[in-house]
Design an enzyme around this catalytic site. Structure first.
Site, PDB file in Angstrom:
ATOM      1  N   GLU A   1       0.865  -1.177   0.000  1.00  0.00           N
ATOM      2  CA  GLU A   1       0.000   0.000   0.000  1.00  0.00           C
ATOM      3  C   GLU A   1       0.895   1.218   0.000  1.00  0.00           C
ATOM      4  O   GLU A   1       1.953   1.219   0.633  1.00  0.00           O
ATOM      5  CB  GLU A   1      -0.891   0.017   1.248  1.00  0.00           C
ATOM      6  CG  GLU A   1      -1.908  -1.099   1.240  1.00  0.00           C
ATOM      7  CD  GLU A   1      -2.382  -1.454   2.632  1.00  0.00           C
ATOM      8  OE1 GLU A   1      -1.755  -1.041   3.619  1.00  0.00           O
ATOM      9  OE2 GLU A   1      -3.378  -2.183   2.719  1.00  0.00           O
TER      10      GLU A   1
ATOM     11  N   TYR B   1       7.246   1.595  -8.134  1.00  0.00           N
ATOM     12  CA  TYR B   1       6.511   0.328  -8.109  1.00  0.00           C
ATOM     13  C   TYR B   1       6.006  -0.042  -9.505  1.00  0.00           C
ATOM     14  O   TYR B   1       6.051  -1.204  -9.900  1.00  0.00           O
ATOM     15  CB  TYR B   1       5.352   0.383  -7.114  1.00  0.00           C
ATOM     16  CG  TYR B   1       5.786   0.706  -5.699  1.00  0.00           C
ATOM     17  CD1 TYR B   1       6.985   0.232  -5.166  1.00  0.00           C
ATOM     18  CD2 TYR B   1       5.005   1.506  -4.886  1.00  0.00           C
ATOM     19  CE1 TYR B   1       7.384   0.539  -3.873  1.00  0.00           C
ATOM     20  CE2 TYR B   1       5.392   1.808  -3.590  1.00  0.00           C
ATOM     21  CZ  TYR B   1       6.580   1.330  -3.089  1.00  0.00           C
ATOM     22  OH  TYR B   1       6.971   1.629  -1.811  1.00  0.00           O
TER      23      TYR B   1
END
Length: 152
Positions: free
Chosen positions: A102, A114
């Site tokens: 998260e 990411y």
């Protein structure tokens, strides 16, 4: 430069990086709790000084990136990418099927990293993270890693 496993003797250095880099850092107690059996922790060292770290959690056949933090003076210099590459190697060694994380919706640099590592957005957790003005969303991201692996 090296990446090494961390233990509780590194907590003060980890917390110094965490507090300097985050407006709402983890507590010492929360960080300390991540040195039990299902967690694994690695740090990026320059000489003998901790420059960044990550905390991973094994949850069944999956891995969750609980925290990743780089010394604010070294952000944008590839330390986070090296730590993420190491996390992927750990996931492979552990036979993980998926990796989850998260990230604050406002953390565009982390989301970009990411994305580059192959993670994709899987959902939004509304009002998940505290801010000075209230709360902000978390972006849930995942990487299907090794769907044919045996459970860890």
């Amino acid at each position: 430069m090296s990446i090494q496993a961390l233990n509780k003797t590194h907590l003060d250095a980890m917390m110094a990086i965490e507090v300097a880099a985050n407006q709402f850092p983890w507590s010492y107690k929360n960080m300390e709790s991540c040195f039990s059996g299902r967690y694994f922790n690695f740090g990026f060292f320059i000489a003998d000084e901790l420059a960044g770290f990550y905390i991973g959690e094994v949850a069944g056949p999956d891995i969750t990136l609980m925290d990743i933090c780089v010394d604010h003076k070294l952000q944008g210099q590839g330390v986070g990418a090296k730590l993420m590459t190491h996390l992927l190697a750990q996931a492979e060694a552990k036979g993980a099927e998926n990796i989850f994380l998260e990230v604050r919706a406002s953390n565009k640099a982390a989301i970009h990293l990411y994305d580059k590592m192959g993670f994709c957005e899987m959902g939004i957790r509304k009002n998940y993270y505290p801010t000075a003005e209230g709360n902000e969303d978390a972006v849930l991201m995942g990487l299907p890693f090794n769907p044919f692996a045996k459970h860890m």
